[in-house]
Design a protein around this motif. Structure first.
Motif, mmCIF file in Angstrom:
data_model
loop_
_atom_site.group_PDB
_atom_site.id
_atom_site.type_symbol
_atom_site.label_atom_id
_atom_site.label_comp_id
_atom_site.label_asym_id
_atom_site.label_seq_id
_atom_site.Cartn_x
_atom_site.Cartn_y
_atom_site.Cartn_z
ATOM 1 N N UNK A 48 0.852 -1.203 0.000
ATOM 2 C CA UNK A 48 0.000 0.000 0.000
ATOM 3 C C UNK A 48 0.882 1.247 0.000
ATOM 4 N N UNK A 49 1.944 1.252 0.805
ATOM 5 C CA UNK A 49 2.843 2.418 0.867
ATOM 6 C C UNK A 49 3.432 2.693 -0.514
ATOM 7 N N UNK A 50 3.851 1.615 -1.175
ATOM 8 C CA UNK A 50 4.438 1.796 -2.510
ATOM 9 C C UNK A 50 3.425 2.384 -3.473
ATOM 10 N N UNK A 51 2.181 1.883 -3.372
ATOM 11 C CA UNK A 51 1.179 2.394 -4.310
ATOM 12 C C UNK A 51 0.849 3.855 -4.005
ATOM 13 N N UNK A 52 1.048 4.277 -2.760
ATOM 14 C CA UNK A 52 0.775 5.680 -2.421
ATOM 15 C C UNK A 52 2.019 6.556 -2.598
ATOM 16 N N UNK A 53 3.101 5.954 -3.091
ATOM 17 C CA UNK A 53 4.360 6.674 -3.297
ATOM 18 C C UNK A 53 4.897 7.249 -1.997
ATOM 19 N N UNK A 54 4.702 6.532 -0.912
ATOM 20 C CA UNK A 54 5.242 6.982 0.372
ATOM 21 C C UNK A 54 6.521 6.172 0.632
ATOM 22 N N UNK A 55 7.679 6.840 0.835
ATOM 23 C CA UNK A 55 8.888 6.068 1.120
ATOM 24 C C UNK A 55 8.689 5.205 2.358
ATOM 25 N N UNK A 56 9.245 3.998 2.356
ATOM 26 C CA UNK A 56 9.086 3.131 3.531
ATOM 27 C C UNK A 56 10.336 2.300 3.764
ATOM 28 N N UNK A 57 10.656 2.147 5.039
ATOM 29 C CA UNK A 57 11.744 1.260 5.455
ATOM 30 C C UNK A 57 11.159 0.343 6.523
#
Ligand code: PEP
Ligand code: MG
Length: 587
Positions: A202-211
């Motif tokens: 979901x984070x990737x689809x919202x273009x939110x960087x995530x670690x």
């Protein structure tokens, strides 16, 4: 305010969603509450009741405040949840029973309230009425809040995030991730999780960087600390120094220029140097992603994860509500094909609208997940099938079943689809009678007996996220064993080849819609093995298309042959990576 440039702390995790973010921490703690149990002295009992009443007032104020803050981000229907929460606080039975229990036992009010609330939650969860069962979730949420107030702890929720912040949490469930306001979340960092956990997708689809997999970051930072999040290399830096900020400024510029280089192919065809056109589709979770699908010029949608409609509210969506969402996507993208996957809940996607449907399980990933849950609940499943069929009248729909393990499930699903068609005919509601049905191949048994499934469907779509998880027995969400989750494992490559061959022998197109399809490093291997179509998060399309345009399919076939002959996964990966680096000319 700027951070103090001291005590910089660099922590390595796993890169989960690309991008760099710099901002302050919003610590999201959802730990289980520890409730102390003690006897209250008789002379303090009046004060104990007053403490309880005060906690109810404070909780009421908290809920009103959140309701006011988030109404602008949510639909009216979703905001109604808070009205239901206020009603729980006014429930005289719950409150009266708590006080009576307290007067009888003399135990502290937290213990009494928790016991009564749990009793109610249990009772509501078992009632055979959808509306009443939903009350269990409301009581659970509110009870947690009241207990937090009584214990003097602050409870927070992701919907409270209204200022731009970096979310730091132990873990985030997919439904929590779906509720994040993308304009307020600068980045997501979690102690747990891995690249293919659903919250990360979901984070990737919202273009939110995530670690993810940052182990115990939640114990090392507090609200308001400054963080640099590097979603490319999986690094988190607490209180970065001036030098680090400067260095990241440069990295960000270089990454931006690399990304704009990739974007130069956005309008061009996904065609290899030897003239083969490759179909690249998008994976989406919500209707508002139609714009992204168009922006990145995808050839339609290869995977629409319908469960997010069920995960983002506390209510099971009705047939009409589902139809409205599916139609929006199908009509919005017509004449391109939209592959609608039927409900895939369970596993790491519990169903908030009706936790009772799945219930607690020792092994949720091997439990009543996806098609299994749907076949056990034909009314719910048929409502979805009718909604999908009705949407098919507005464009081009392919339907796809998740987690099929053998022909019996496929037969039963298709029989319910036939019933759904007959019901629509009876109602005089139009649908596309030529709609194709496909099977996700994501369980080893489906891969091994793929020839049997191929006879009963129109296409295969390989879900590498689950296929690898089940093939290698590696929980896709467990960061401690993430290093064993290896797409270069010879068993993975051999099984992929077998699925493609079985599909092609039956003249079916075979696509891949797992995360492997959006990882440009693995794309030549997949195409070389004979995969016909790739489907990925829309933001990954330019990188994949750039690579497709820089390679020859004949070379990819040779790569796949070499990879199949290789026995050491590290050497296999080295081959695959070298192929990628040569063509992308990246450091
Ligand atoms: C997969 O398993 O690869 C897949 C695409 O499905 P999901 O990630 O939704 O389980
Ligand atoms: Mg899957």
């Amino acid at each position: 305010m700027e951070p103090s440039a001291q005590n910089e702390l660099v922590i390595q995790g796993s890169a989960a969603s690309k991008g760099i973010a710099y901002g302050q921490v919003f610590l999201y703690l959802q730990s289980e509450l520890e409730i102390p149990r003690y006897t209250v002295d008789p002379d303090k009992r009046v004060a104990e009741i007053a403490r309880f009443e005060h906690a109810l007032v404070v909780t009421r104020q908290q809920i009103s405040q959140i309701q006011a803050q988030v109404t602008k981000n949510l639909s009216e229907e979703e905001a109604l949840i808070f009205d239901a929460h206020q009603m729980v606080l006014e429930d005289q039975a719950l409150i009266g029973e708590t006080i009576r229990d307290f007067q009888k036992s003399g135990l502290n009010i937290e213990t009494c309230f928790n016991t009564v609330a749990q009793r109610y939650i249990q009772a509501f969860a078992e009632i055979d009425d959808e509306y009443l069962r939903e009350r269990a979730a409301d009581i659970k949420d509110v009870a947690k809040r009241v207990l937090h107030v009584l214990l003097g702890q602050t409870a927070n929720s992701l919907t409270e995030l209204v200022e731009q912040r970096i979310i730091v949490a132990h873990d985030i469930s997919p439904s929590e991730a779906a509720g994040i306001d993308r304009s307020a979340a600068l980045a997501i960092v979690t102690d747990a999780g891995s690249r293919t956990s659903h919250a990360v997708i979901v984070a990737r689809s919202m273009k939110i960087p995530a670690v993810v997999g940052v182990r115990d970051l939640t114990t090392k930072v507090k609200n308001g600390d400054w963080l640099m999040v590097d979603g490319y290399d999986g690094v988190v830096i607490v209180n970065p120094t001036e030098q680090t900020l400067f260095r990241y400024g440069k990295i960000q510029k270089a990454k931006k220029s690399f990304e704009s280089r990739l974007m130069t192919v956005n309008e061009l065809a996904a065609e290899t140097l030897d003239g083969v056109k490759i179909t690249l589709r998008a994976n989406i979770e919500k209707p508002d992603e139609v714009a992204l699908v168009k922006q990145y010029r995808a050839d339609g949608v290869g995977l629409y994860r319908t469960e997010f409609l069920f995960l983002s509210t506390n209510h099971l969506p009705t047939e009409d509500q589902q139809y409205a969402a599916y139609r929006e996507i199908v009509a919005g993208l017509a004449p391109a094909t939209v592959t609608i996957r039927t409900l895939d809940v369970g596993g790491d996607k519990p169903l908030p609208g009706d936790p009772h449907l799945i219930g607690p399980e020792a092994n949720p990933f091997m439990g009543l997940r996806a098609i299994r849950m749907c076949l056990e609940n034909p009314a719910l499943f048929k409502a979805q099938l009718r909604a999908i069929l009705r949407a098919s009248a507005h464009g081009k729909v392919d339907l796809m079943y998740p987690m099929i393990s053998g022909t019996e499930e496929l037969d039963r699903a298709n029989a319910l689809l036939d019933e759904a068609r007959a019901e629509l005919k009876e109602r005089n509601q139009p649908f596309d009678a030529t709609m194709r049905t496909g099977t996700m191949i994501e369980i080893p048994s489906a891969a091994i007996a793929g020839d049997l499934l191929a006879e009963k469907c129109d296409f295969f779509s390989i879900g590498t996220n689950d296929l690898i998880q089940y093939l290698l027995a590696i929980d896709r969400g467990n960061n401690r064993i993430a290093h064993l989750y290896d797409p270069s494992h010879p068993a993975v490559i051999r099984v992929l080849k077998q699925i493609v061959d079985l599909g092609h022998a039956a003249k079916l197109k075979v696509s891949v819609c797992g995360e492997m399809a959006g990882d440009p490093v693995f794309v030549p291997l997949l195409l070389g093995l004979g995969v016909d179509e790739l489907s990925m998060t829309p933001t990954l399309l330019p990188a994949v298309k750039f690579l497709v345009r820089a390679m020859k399919l004949s070379d990819a076939r040779k790569l796949a042959k070499d990879a199949l002959a290789q026995t050491d996964p590290k050497k296999t990966f080295a081959l695959i990576e070298a192929f990628y680096n040569e063509r992308m000319k990246v450091e």
